[in-house]
Enzyme design. Structure first.
Site, PDB file in Angstrom:
ATOM      1  N   ASP B 410       0.876  -1.158   0.010  1.00 40.47           N
ATOM      2  CA  ASP B 410      -0.050  -0.059  -0.190  1.00 40.47           C
ATOM      3  C   ASP B 410       1.013   1.250  -0.023  1.00 40.47           C
ATOM      4  O   ASP B 410       1.869   1.208   0.146  1.00 40.47           O
ATOM      5  CB  ASP B 410      -0.838   0.148   1.157  1.00 40.47           C
ATOM      6  CG  ASP B 410      -1.696   1.280   1.360  1.00 40.47           C
ATOM      7  OD1 ASP B 410      -2.392   1.433   0.596  1.00 40.47           O
ATOM      8  OD2 ASP B 410      -1.942   1.639   2.581  1.00 40.47           O
ATOM      9  N   GLU B 514      -3.821  20.129   3.707  1.00 46.59           N
ATOM     10  CA  GLU B 514      -4.323  21.574   4.333  1.00 46.59           C
ATOM     11  C   GLU B 514      -3.677  21.816   5.748  1.00 46.59           C
ATOM     12  O   GLU B 514      -3.478  22.908   5.924  1.00 46.59           O
ATOM     13  CB  GLU B 514      -5.821  21.424   4.378  1.00 46.59           C
ATOM     14  CG  GLU B 514      -6.514  21.955   3.166  1.00 46.59           C
ATOM     15  CD  GLU B 514      -8.162  22.182   3.378  1.00 46.59           C
ATOM     16  OE1 GLU B 514      -8.518  21.615   4.184  1.00 46.59           O
ATOM     17  OE2 GLU B 514      -8.583  22.836   2.388  1.00 46.59           O
ATOM     18  N   PHE B 555     -14.281  22.030  -2.803  1.00 47.39           N
ATOM     19  CA  PHE B 555     -13.552  21.513  -3.512  1.00 47.39           C
ATOM     20  C   PHE B 555     -14.320  20.378  -4.205  1.00 47.39           C
ATOM     21  O   PHE B 555     -15.221  19.690  -3.466  1.00 47.39           O
ATOM     22  CB  PHE B 555     -12.328  20.782  -2.876  1.00 47.39           C
ATOM     23  CG  PHE B 555     -11.741  19.642  -3.627  1.00 47.39           C
ATOM     24  CD1 PHE B 555     -10.469  20.141  -4.210  1.00 47.39           C
ATOM     25  CD2 PHE B 555     -11.887  18.339  -3.381  1.00 47.39           C
ATOM     26  CE1 PHE B 555      -9.713  19.110  -5.125  1.00 47.39           C
ATOM     27  CE2 PHE B 555     -10.959  17.623  -4.085  1.00 47.39           C
ATOM     28  CZ  PHE B 555     -10.164  17.838  -4.953  1.00 47.39           C
ATOM     29  N   GLY B 693      -4.721   3.670  -3.869  1.00 50.28           N
ATOM     30  CA  GLY B 693      -5.620   4.153  -4.049  1.00 50.28           C
ATOM     31  C   GLY B 693      -5.602   5.395  -4.487  1.00 50.28           C
ATOM     32  O   GLY B 693      -6.442   6.318  -4.943  1.00 50.28           O
ATOM     33  N   LYS B 813      -6.845  -4.766  -5.320  1.00 47.99           N
ATOM     34  CA  LYS B 813      -5.967  -5.124  -4.785  1.00 47.99           C
ATOM     35  C   LYS B 813      -5.655  -6.626  -4.409  1.00 47.99           C
ATOM     36  O   LYS B 813      -4.655  -7.133  -4.827  1.00 47.99           O
ATOM     37  CB  LYS B 813      -5.687  -4.581  -3.502  1.00 47.99           C
ATOM     38  CG  LYS B 813      -5.528  -2.889  -3.541  1.00 47.99           C
ATOM     39  CD  LYS B 813      -5.253  -2.204  -2.219  1.00 47.99           C
ATOM     40  CE  LYS B 813      -5.106  -0.988  -2.347  1.00 47.99           C
ATOM     41  NZ  LYS B 813      -4.603  -0.144  -1.019  1.00 47.99           N
ATOM     42  N   ASP B 833      -1.445  -0.822   5.826  1.00 48.35           N
ATOM     43  CA  ASP B 833      -1.948  -0.301   7.134  1.00 48.35           C
ATOM     44  C   ASP B 833      -3.600  -0.047   7.320  1.00 48.35           C
ATOM     45  O   ASP B 833      -3.950   0.146   8.376  1.00 48.35           O
ATOM     46  CB  ASP B 833      -1.451   0.914   7.236  1.00 48.35           C
ATOM     47  CG  ASP B 833      -1.991   1.984   6.477  1.00 48.35           C
ATOM     48  OD1 ASP B 833      -2.359   2.036   5.442  1.00 48.35           O
ATOM     49  OD2 ASP B 833      -2.045   3.010   7.109  1.00 48.35           O
TER      50      ASP B 833
END
Lengths: 372, 1229
Positions: B410, B514, B555, B693, B813, B833
C-alpha cells in the site's frame, strides 16, 4: 547492513515523553529485552568445512585406521580356530546314520564319533563352541516365545506362563516350565572331546561347563523358583517339561545344584537368542594346563564324541563344533581388520584426491567474487 | 489497551470461530425488542451479552480436544497403528512404542490448546465483567456487561466502549447527535456522527422518562453487515424508520459526547462485531504442502516396503519356514504362507511406521513458535516512538518469509507517513525553502541544518521546521505579496481550529495537505485562530483580524480547486483560490503570463523533487458583481434539479481572471528508510508492486521518491485506457517495446511466436537488462484483470522492474495479488495499514500490517505486524531467511534421521525370515525420536544461523535460494532420504559382518540379538549426533548442551534400562538386563561403532567439502568472508546511500474531500468550546503510546455525505474494504 544506519537510532531513540505521556507512568514499555538469547546473539562457535579442517581429518582417519586394521588383522590371524562339521550330511560322515534316523521323537540317543586332527597346539584357555547354521533363532515368533518372569523364578508365572509362550505354554493341562519355543528347542547334543594320544590311549579332555554364560544372566536374569536351597523337583512338580525335552528342567544337571533348573548354563546360553541365522554358542571351556608348559591342546589326533539328539536335517541346518583361542578382541574376526584397513585406505586416498582437487580448482572460487 | 482488548475479543486466524457456535437462532426472521420490558423480550430467547470465545470448559476439554486432535491425519494414523499393535498376531512392537510418543504429542498440543483457551477465558471474563450503567426498574444501576439484556436501556459515557449494538435514544449533544470512533470495527479513524430520532432525543437524560419509554423495535435479525441496519420503532402509535445512522455498534468508542442512552438491540454473540469475526482463512506455507505430499510419498514407500517384505515372508514361509515346524509353530496350524505374508505386511507397517515421523508435526510447530517469538523479541523491529514491537500474529508462516518473490505494498501510511510537511514555496516568482551556503551552492538539508527561528510568533507550532530564513525576512519586511500568500493559506481551507489552552492551537484537518499549509501560515505569522460559520479570525503578525466568510467554493474532483470569498476588515472583497496548477493557470488574468511561466518552472522543480504542489491565486471582487453573483448562488443552491452543475457553473464564473500568487510544495513524507529498504529488497530479487488508491500523479511521485521509478529507466509505461481494447493495445505496445529490441539478441530467424514463447519464460526475463516500469490506472486495471488480458498483464508486469497500480479499489488489490499467485506460483506478501488493504492482506500468502496506527483492521487481518515499512527488510532478509534455512535443514535432517533409524529393520528382514523382528530394543524405538534425537535438531532449528544478520542484510542475494526453493524440495528430500537409506545400510551391515563370528574377550558369545541391538542403536545415536553436529552451523551453548546431553542421556537411559533393579521390578518389560554392560565393555564393539560412524559420516563430509570448494554457493562465500572478518574484528563498512536523481517532472496533487464547505457554513460542526476543553484534560500534542490519539478527536466527519461521490485521495482510509471506490477519470499530462 543497509538498515544499520537506523538501528542505532532505534536502540536509544526513545522520543522524550513519548512513553510517559500516555498515562500515570504505569505503562510498561513493550520494548523487547536486550538479551543475547532474545536478540539471537548468543555467542557461538561457527565451524565451516574448509580445506584446513577436512583434509587433515581424512589423513588422520587414514593414519589411525590403517594401523588399527593391521593390528586387528594380525591379532585375528594369530587366533587359532578349528571347526568340525558333524551334521552328517555326507554318506562318509560318521554321523550320517544318526542324522538320517534321528528325530525329536526318538527315545534313545544315537552316538557317533568324529575324528579330527589339530596341526597346531592350542594354548591358553580353549573355548569350545557349537555352531548352528540356517537356524532362525531370530524369528519374531521364536524370539518372543518366552516368559522372562517365569525364568526369573516368579512362582505365579511358573504356574501360569505368559501367553507369548503359545503354543508351548501348556502340555497335558500342566504349565510348561520353561515355556516357549526357545526353551523347547534347546540344543541338546552332548559333545565330548578325546585326545588320541600317539601311544594309543584315548584321553578324555576335561570340559568345564560353568562360566560360559554372562554373569548377569546367570545371577540376575535367571533364577530358580523358590530360591537356591529348595528341592527343585518339588518346586517344579506341578509343571510339565517342554515337549521336545527328554528330561525335566530340574534334571538338566543333577550333579550341581548351582547349574540346575533355570540356571543351567547350557540352557541360559541357548536362551540368549542369536541375532543371525548362523551363529555359534559357547559350549565348554578347556582350561589351560596349570604348569603352563604344555599347550592346552597339543597337536595331534582327536575325536569328537557326539550324542546326536538334535535334528537339523529337516531345515537343512548344519551343526559344527568349534575350538578357538581368544585374544583381547575376542575370537577370530578377519572382517574388522580388513574393514579397518579398507576404510583407512579409502579415507587416505580421498584425502589425497580432495587435496589435489582443492589445489587445482578450489582456490579460484574462494572469496573472489561476491556480488552486491 | 483498547486494541488489546479487542484483539482478545476477536480470536485470531485459524482460531476458534465463535460465530459458528451462535445458538440455533438461524430461524429468527425478525427481531422484536420492547424497551424496558425484560419479560417480553425473554420470550424470544435472544442471546445475552455474555460472550464466549473459549472452546472448552474443565469438563469438556478432554473429549473435545482429543476429538479435534484425532481429526488430524497424523494422529489418526498413529491411532490406527496403536489398534493394529493390539492384535497379537500382528503386533511386532509393544503398544508403548506408539502410545508414548502419541501421548506426548497429544499432551503438548493439548497443553498449548489449554493455554490458549485459558487466555480466551480470561479475556472473556474481563470483557464480560466490564461495568455499564443499565436502567433497571427506573434506576440507573451498575451492571456487568454480561448481564445486559436485549431491550435494556443503558447509559454510555464519553470514551467508553459500546457494550452491545444499541439504538441511540438520546445524547448530551444538540439534535441528539453523538460521535463515535469505529476504528476497531472498520479501521476508519474519522469520528462518525450518529443521530437519534427526534422523538427519542427529547427524552434527554431524564431517567424517569427513559424508564417509561416502551417503544418496540422490529428489525432485521442479527447479521454481519456493519454498514446496514433496517428496522422500525413503534412508539405511541407512531412508526419511525430506523437505519444504521441511529445505531451504535459494539466495539465502537463514544467520543466527544458526554453521555448518551441507547436501547440494546443485539447483544453478545449476535452483535455485528461478533458476527463479523472469524472469517479468516487458514494459510499454509508451501513447505507445509510439500511436507504433506512427502508424508504421503513416505506412506507409499512404507506400503511398498511392507509389500516387498510380505512377499519375502510368503516365499520364506514356503521354502524355509515350513521346515521349522518343529521349533516354530503357529498357534493354529491352519495358517498358510500367504496368510502369514498378509500378517507380516501389517507387522512391518507397524515396525516401519517411524519413517512417517510422528514428532515431525509437533517439532515443526515448536520451531515455528520459536521463530515467531524471535520476531516478537527483535529490538530492531521495535519502534520506540509508538512503543510497538513487531508481532508475529500467525505462527505458521515463518519459513515462507524466506521465499517471498512479490511484495504488494500500500502507499499511504505504509510507504509514506501520511504526514505532509510544508517544504517549499514560490511566491511571486521567487522560490523559498532551499538553503544555500556562502558560495551559493545548494546545501542538502539534514537533521543538523539550522531551522528558522519562529520565536517572534507566540502562537507558532513548535514542531514546524523550515530552513530558509529568507522567507521570514520577507515576512518581516512586510512584502505585500508574501503576506497575501500566507493570508490565503490561512483563509482558504476547511480546517476546524481547537484551542485547548491559550495559544495551544490544534488544527483538525481532514486532509493532511491542508493541515500542513495552514500550519505553515501559522508559523509565518498568519495564525488561523478561530472560525464561526460567518467569520474567520486570523492573528496577522500578532494582531487579531476578523474576516467575514462570505462563501466557500468547495473542492470537488472536477474543479480540483477550492476558493473562499471573504470580506476583510477594510471592507474589501477578496476571492482566494488554491488548486491544481493546470486548473488554476487556465483561470488567471492574462497579465500574469510571465509570472505563470516562472512559477510553472518552479512547480516543475518541486515536482521533480517528489513534492506535492498547489498553485495559489487571488482576486479582488467588486461589490456589485459579488452581490449579483451571490443572488444567483442562493437561487442555485435551492434548485431542486442539477444543483451541482448549476453551482459548478457559478463557481466557474467567479473564479476567472485571478492573479497568481505563487505555489506551495508539500512533502509527502516517506516513512523512514523506505527508499533504502526498497533498494535492498530489489537487490534480493523481490519485486515490489505498489497498489494504491491514490491518484496517478501522487503515486508516481512516491514512486520516484522511493527510487522505484528512476529517470534512467528506459521507459515508464502508463496504462490508462478506458476500454478493453485500449488497454489491450497499450499492453501489447509495452510488451513489444520490451521484447522487441532484445529479439535481435536471438538469431533473427526466430519468428515472433517464438519470442512470445520465450517471454513467459523466466530465463528470458533475466536477459532483459533494460529497466522498464509499468503504471496502471484502476479503471484500466479493471479491464486488464479480465480473463483474456490477464496473461499479457502478467507478462508485461513481470518484465518491468517496477509496477505501480493507482486508483485501485480494495477488491482490485486482492485481484492483483490473486493474479500473481495464480500465474507465477510465487510467494506473495502484502503489506498495508488500512482497512482497504485487508482484502489484499488476506489474499496474499503472507499479510503484513503496519501497527501503531489508529486503525486495527489491517493488523487484525495480518500475519505479521510492525510499525515501520523498513522493518520488512529485516523480517524477510533476516528472520525469513533464517526461518527458511532452519526449517529446511530441520526437515532434511528429520527425514534423514528417521530413514536411517527405521530402514535397519528392512535389511534385517532378509536375515530373520521376514518375520518383522525388530533390530532394536522396544524402548529404544519408543524413545529414539522423542528423547535421544529430538532436542539437538530442535536447537539447530531454533538457533542456527548460517550467516549472521549483518551479512544477511548486506548481501540481499543470499535470499535467492529461498525464492528458488533450493533448500528443501523434492530432490533434496530424495537426497536426504537416500542418505538415510545408505546410513541404515551401513549401520546394519558393518555390525553384521563383524558379528558373524564375534565372541567376547572372555570367550562368551556376543552375537546375540540384544548385543546386536545395543551395538546398532549406539552406532545410530552417535551417527545421527555427529550428523546434526555437521548440520549445525551455529553452535551456541544450547546446542552443545543438547547434543552432548542427548548422548549422555542415551547412555544413562541405556544403562538404567539394562540395570538389575528395573529388571527385577518388571522382568517382562526390560529383558535387556545386563546387555549394555556386557556389550559396551568390549573393545570390539567400540571398534565396530567407530568404524560405522566413520563410514557413515565421511562420505557426507567429502561431498559437502567438494561442493563448497568447487561450486560454492553465495552462502558459502559469505560464510567464509564472515569467518575471515570475525578474526579481524568488526569493522565499519560504508554502505551506499540511495540517492534520488533529480528529474523534471510535473505532478499535481491535491488531497481533499468534498462537502466540508457546506458543513462549515451551516455551522453544524461548530462545538461549544467549553465542553471540548473539559473532556480533554490531556492535551499534550505528542501522541501517547496508549494508542488513542487526541489529535483527531474532535474532527467531525459528516457522515451524511454521500460516500460514493467522494473519494479520499492521499487521505489514508478508503472508506471500506468492501465498498468499491468510484474510479474517477483523470487526464494524465
Amino acid at each position: 547492513m543497509m538498515a544499520s544506519s537506523y538501528n542505532a537510532k532505534d536502540e536509544d531513540g526513545h522520543h522524550p515523553g513519548s512513553v510517559s505521556s500516555g498515562g500515570p507512568g504505569a505503562v510498561k514499555s513493550k520494548k523487547p529485552d536486550n538479551t543475547a538469547f532474545k536478540q539471537q546473539r548468543l555467542p557461538a562457535w561457527q565451524p565451516i568445512l574448509t580445506a584446513g579442517t577436512v583434509l587433515p581429518a581424512f589423513f588422520m582417519i587414514g593414519l589411525i585406521f590403517i594401523p588399527i586394521g593391521i593390528g586387528l588383522l594380525v591379532t585375528s590371524n594369530n587366533i587359532k580356530e578349528f571347526e568340525v562339521d558333524y551334521t552328517g550330511v555326507d554318506m562318509s560322515s560318521p554321523c550320517f546314520n544318526c542324522a538320517q534316523n534321528y528325530s525329536w521323537n526318538s527315545t534313545s540317543g544315537c552316538t557317533c564319533s568324529v575324528p579330527f586332527t589339530l596341526d597346531q597346539p592350542f594354548e591358553s584357555n580353549v573355548f569350545m563352541y557349537y555352531g548352528l547354521s540356517n537356524f532362525y533363532q531370530n524369528h519374531r515368533r521364536y524370539v518372543k516365545s518366552r516368559d522372562d518372569s517365569q525364568l526369573n523364578g516368579d512362582k505365579s508365572s511358573l504356574l501360569n506362563p505368559s501367553k507369548e509362550c503359545e503354543p508351548y505354554r501348556t502340555s497335558d493341562k500342566k504349565p510348561i516350565a520353561p515355556c516357549g519355543a526357545i526353551a523347547n528347542s534347546l540344543f541338546n547334543d552332548t559333545l565330548e572331546l578325546f585326545y588320541n594320544h600317539p601311544n594309543g590311549s584315548r584321553i578324555a579332555i576335561n570340559l568345564v561347563k560353568t562360566g560360559i554364560a554372562w554373569w548377569t544372566d546367570k545371577h540376575v536374569k535367571f533364577r530358580n523358583p523358590g530360591g537356591i536351597n529348595n528341592n527343585l523337583s518339588v518346586v517344579f512338580q506341578d509343571t510339565s517339561k517342554p515337549v521336545n525335552w527328554h528330561k525335566a528342567v530340574y534334571e538338566l544337571d543333577p550333579s550341581d545344584p548351582d547349574n540346575n533348573g533355570f540356571i543351567n548354563e547350557d540352557f541360559i546360553v541357548w536362551m540368549r537368542t542369536a541375532a543371525l541365522p548362523t551363529f555359534r554358542k559357547l559350549y565348554r571351556i578347556i582350561q589351560k594346563k596349570k604348569d603352563n608348559m604344555t599347550p592346552t591342546l597339543p597337536p595331534g589326533n582327536y575325536s569328537l564324541d557326539v550324542t546326536y539328539n538334535y535334528p537339523v536335517r529337516s531345515f537343512d541346518g548344519r551343526k559344527r563344533m568349534i575350538l578357538s583361542t581368544i585374544s583381547w578382541m575376542g575370537g577370530k574376526n578377519p572382517f574388522l581388520g580388513i574393514a579397518y584397513i579398507t576404510v583407512g585406505s579409502v579415507c587416505f586416498f580421498l584425502g589425497v584426491v580432495l587435496l589435489i582437487i582443492h589445489h587445482k580448482y578450489g582456490n579460484r572460487n574462494n572469496n573472489a567474487d561476491i556480488p552486491n | 489497551m483498547a486494541l488489546r482488548w479487542l484483539w482478545m475479543l476477536v480470536p485470531g486466524r485459524g482460531g476458534w470461530n465463535p460465530c459458528s457456535k451462535s445458538p440455533g437462532q438461524a430461524l429468527e426472521e425478525e427481531r422484536h425488542v420492547r424497551a424496558n420490558d425484560r419479560d417480553y423480550n425473554e420470550r424470544f430467547n435472544y442471546a445475552d451479552n455474555r460472550i464466549k470465545t473459549a472452546k472448552y470448559n474443565v469438563f469438556t476439554f478432554l473429549p473435545i480436544n482429543l476429538f479435534e486432535q484425532f481429526q488430524r491425519f497424523a494422529n489418526a494414523y498413529f491411532l490406527v497403528l496403536l489398534i493394529l499393535q493390539l492384535i497379537p498376531e500382528i503386533s511386532s512392537l509393544s503398544w508403548f512404542t506408539t502410545i508414548v510418543p502419541l501421548v506426548l504429542v497429544l499432551a503438548i498440543t493439548a497443553v498449548k490448546d489449554a493455554t490458549d483457551d485459558y487466555f480466551r477465558h480470561k479475556s472473556d471474563q474481563q470483557v464480560n465483567t466490564r461495568q455499564s450503567q443499565v436502567l433497571i426498574k427506573g434506576k440507573l444501576q451498575n451492571e456487568k456487561w454480561m448481564n445486559v439484556r436485549v431491550g435494556d436501556i443503558i447509559k454510555l459515557e464519553n470514551n467508553q466502549f459500546v457494550a452491545a449494538d444499541l439504538l441511540l435514544l438520546s445524547s448530551s449533544e444538540p439534535y441528539g447527535l453523538c460521535y463515535i470512533e469505529t476504528a476497531e470495527l472498520d479501521g476508519e479513524t474519522n469520528l462518525k456522527v450518529r443521530q437519534a430520532l427526534t422523538v427519542t432525543s427529547d427524552l434527554g437524560d431524564d431517567v424517569e422518562k427513559l424508564a417509561d419509554f416502551n417503544g418496540e423495535v422490529i428489525c432485521e435479525p442479527p447479521n454481519n453487515k456493519l454498514d446496514k441496519f433496517t428496522g422500525t420503532l413503534y412508539w405511541k402509535d407512531n412508526k419511525y424508520p430506523l437505519d444504521n445512522e441511529k445505531m451504535l455498534l459494539r466495539g465502537c468508542v463514544l467520543r466527544n459526547t458526554e453521555w448518551c442512552f441507547g436501547l440494546v438491540i443485539f447483544a453478545g454473540l449476535q452483535t455485528k462485531l461478533m458476527q463479523n469475526c472469524g472469517r479468516t482463512k487458514f494459510k499454509r506455507t508451501s513447505i507445509d504442502k510439500l511436507m504433506n505430499t512427502l508424508v504421503l510419498w513416505i506412506f507409499g514407500f512404507l506400503i511398498c516396503m511392507g509389500i516387498i517384505l510380505a512377499i519375502g515372508n510368503t516365499i520364506w514361509e514356503q521354502k524355509v519356514g515350513s521346515s521349522f515346524w518343529e521349533y516354530l509353530q503357529w498357534k493354529e496350524l491352519s495358517i498358510n504362507a500367504v496368510f502369514s505374508g498378509f500378517l507380516t505386511f501389517w507387522s512391518y507397517i507397524i515396525i516401519l511406521n517411524t519413517v512417517v515421523p510422528i514428532s515431525l508435526y509437533v517439532s515443526v510447530e515448536v520451531l515455528r513458535l520459536g521463530h515467531s517469538y524471535f520476531i516478537n523479541w527483535d529490538r530492531r523491529m521495535y519502534y520506540s516512538p509508538k512503543d510497538t514491537p513487531a508481532e508475529a500474529r500467525t505462527t505458521t508462516l515463518n519459513e515462507e518469509l524466506g521465499q517471498v518473490e512479490f511484495i504488494f505494498s500500500d502507499k499511504t501510511g505504509t510507504l509514506t507517513q501520511n504526514i505532509m510537511v510544508f517544504n517549499k514555496c514560490s511566491i511571486n516568482g521567487k522560490t523559498y525553502g532551499d538553503v544555500y551556503d556562502e558560495f551559493g551552492h545548494k546545501v542538502d538539508i539534514t537533521e543538523k541544518t539550522p531551522c528558522v527561528d519562529f520565536s517572534f510568533n507566540p502562537l507558532m507550532d513548535r514542531k514546524f521546521r523550515f530552513h530558509d530564513s529568507s522567507l521570514v525576512e520577507a515576512i518581516k519586511l512586510e512584502e505585500p505579496l508574501v503576506q497575501e500568500f500566507f493570508r490565503l493559506l490561512a483563509l482558504c481551507h476547511t480546517i476546524m481550529p481547537e484551542e485547548r489552552n491559550e495559544g495551544e492551537l490544534v488544527y483538525q484537518a481532514q486532509s493532511p495537505d491542508e493541515g500542513a499549509l495552514v500550519t505553515a501560515a501559522r508559523n509565518f505569522g498568519f495564525v488561523f485562530r478561530s472560525r464561526t460559520p460567518e467569520t474567520i479570525t486570523l492573528y496577522e503578525m500578532g494582531q487579531a483580524v476578523t474576516y467575514q466568510l462570505l462563501a466557500i467554493l468547495d473542492f470537488n474532483n472536477v474543479r480540483k480547486r477550492m476558493s473562499v470569498i471573504v470580506r476583510n476588515p477594510k471592507g474589501q472583497l477578496k476571492l482566494y483560490s488554491k488548486g491544481a496548477d493546470t486548473v488554476l493557470f487556465d483561470r488567471l488574468d492574462p497579465s500574469n503570463e510571465e509570472l505563470m511561466s516562472t512559477t510553472s518552472e518552479h512547480l516543475n522543480e518541486f515536482a521533480g523533487e517528489g513534492l506535492r504542489t498547489l498553485a495559489l491565486a487571488y482576486k479582488d471582487l467588486d461589490e456589485d458583481v459579488f452581490d449579483e453573483w451571490m443572488k444567483k448562488l442562493l437561487f442555485a443552491s435551492t434548485a431542486l434539479e442539477n444543483r451541482e452543475e448549476k453551482l459548478g457553473a457559478l463557481y466557474e464564473e467567479i473564479e476567472q481572471g485571478m492573479l497568481l500568487l505563487g505555489a506551495t510544495a508539500i512533502e509527502d513524507k516517506l516513512q523512514e528508510g523506505v527508499p533504502e529498504t526498497i533498494a535492498c529488497l530489489t537487490l534480493a530479487n523481490i519485486k515490489i508492486w505498489v497498489l494504491t488508491g491514490d491518484k496517478l500523479e501522487t503515486a508516481m511521485n512516491i514512486g520516484y521518491s522511493c527510487n522505484m521509478l528512476r529517470d534512467d529507466m528506459n521507459k515508464v509505461f502508463i496504462i490508462s485506457g478506458h476500454t478493453t481494447l485500449e488497454v489491450q493495445q497499450e499492453l501489447r505496445t509495452a510488451k513489444e517495446i520490451i521484447t522487441g529490441p532484445s529479439k535481435d539478441k536471438f538469431s533473427s530467424g526466430l519468428d515472433m511466436d517464438k519470442t512470445e514463447l520465450y517471454s513467459s519464460d523466466s530465463v528470458f526475463e533475466e536477459t532483459i537488462i533494460a529497466e522498464y516500469a509499468l503504471i496502471i490506472n484502476g479503471h484500466s486495471l479493471a479491464h486488464a484483470l479480465e480473463a483474456d488480458l490477464e496473461q499479457i498483464l502478467v507478462d508485461v508486469a513481470c518484465l518491468c522492474k517496477t509496477v505501480i497500480c493507482c486508483r485501485v479499489t480494495p477488491l482490485q488489490k486482492a485481484l492483483v495479488v490473486e493474479l500473481i499467485k495464480r500465474h507465477k506460483r510465487a510467494v506473495t506478501l502484502a503489506i498495508g495499514d488500512g482497512a482497504n488493504d485487508v482484502s489484499m492482506i488476506n489474499t496474499a500468502h503472507i499479510g503484513v500490517g503496519i501497527s501503531g496506527q489508529e486503525g486495527m483492521q489491517a493488523v487484525l487481518a495480518s500475519d505479521y505486524s510492525f510499525a515501520q515499512f523498513r522493518y520488512l527488510q529485516r523480517l524477510l532478509l533476516v528472520h525469513g531467511r533464517w526461518s527458511y534455512h532452519r526449517m529446511c535443514n530441520f526437515l532434511c535432517y528429520f527425514f534423514y534421521k528417521n530413514f536411517a533409524f527405521t530402514l535397519v529393520h528392512f535389511w534385517y528382514g532378509f536375515l530373520c525370515g521376514f518375520s518383522a523382528q525388530t533390530v532394536y530394543d522396544q524402548w529404544f524405538i519408543t524413545l529414539f525420536n522423542i528423547v535421544y534425537t529430538s532436542l539437538p535438531v530442535l536447537a539447530m532449528g531454533l538457533f542456527d544461523q548460517d550467516v549472521n544478520e549483518q551479512y544477511s542484510l548486506h548481501y540481499p542475494n543470499l535470499y535467492r535460494p529461498g525464492q528458488l526453493n533450493q533448500l528443501f524440495n523434492k530432490r533434496k528430500f530424495f537426497t536426504c532420504t537416500l542418505q538415510g537409506v545408505c546410513t541404515s545400510f551401513i549401520l546394519f551391515f558393518i555390525p553384521y559382518g563383524a558379528f558373524m563370528s564375534a565372541v567376547r574377550d572372555d570367550g562368551a558369545h556376543i552375537s546375540d540379538q540384544q548385543a546386536f541391538a545395543v551395538t546398532i542403536s549406539t552406532s545410530l545415536v552417535i551417527v545421527v549426533s555427529v550428523q546434526i553436529g555437521l548440520d549445525t552451523n551455529y553452535w551456541t551453548a544450547v546446542n552443545h548442551f543438547f547434543i552432548w546431553g542427548s548422548l549422555a542421556v542415551y547412555f544413562a537411559i541405556l544403562f538404567a534400562m539394562h540395570s538389575d533393579g528395573i529388571f527385577t521390578i518388571f522382568p517382562n518389560q526390560f529383558p535387556f538386563i545386563g546387555t549394555a554392560r556386557n556389550t559396551l565393555n568390549q573393545k570390539i564393539v567400540w571398534l565396530v561403532i567407530l568404524l560405522t560412524t566413520v563410514v557413515c559420516i565421511m562420505p557426507m563430509v567429502a561431498v559437502r567439502f567438494i561442493k563448497a570448494d568447487l561450486y560454492p554457493t553465495q552462502t558459502d562465500k559469505v560464510r567464509l568472508l564472515q569467518q575471515a572478518t570475525r578474526r579481524q574484528g568488526p569493522q565499519e563498512q560504508n554502505f551506499r546511500r540511495v540517492r534520488r536523481t533529480s528529474s523534471r517532472r510535473s505532478a499535481y496533487a491535491f488531497s481533499h474531500q468534498q462537502g466540508y464547505g457546506e458543513l462549515i457554513t451551516s455551522g453544524k460542526n461548530m462545538k461549544v468550546p467549553t465542553s471540548s476543553t473539559s473532556t480533554y484534560p490531556l492535551s499534550s500534542p505528542t501522541r501517547g503510546p496508549a494508542g488513542t490519539s487526541s489529535v483527531n478527536n474532535s474532527w467531525v466527519n459528516d457522515t451524511s455525505r454521500d460516500q460514493t461521490e467522494t473519494y479520499n485521495t492521499g487521505f489514508r482510509r478508503e472508506s471500506d474494504q468492501n465498498q468499491e471506490v468510484t474510479v474517477e477519470d483523470l487526464e494524465a499530462r
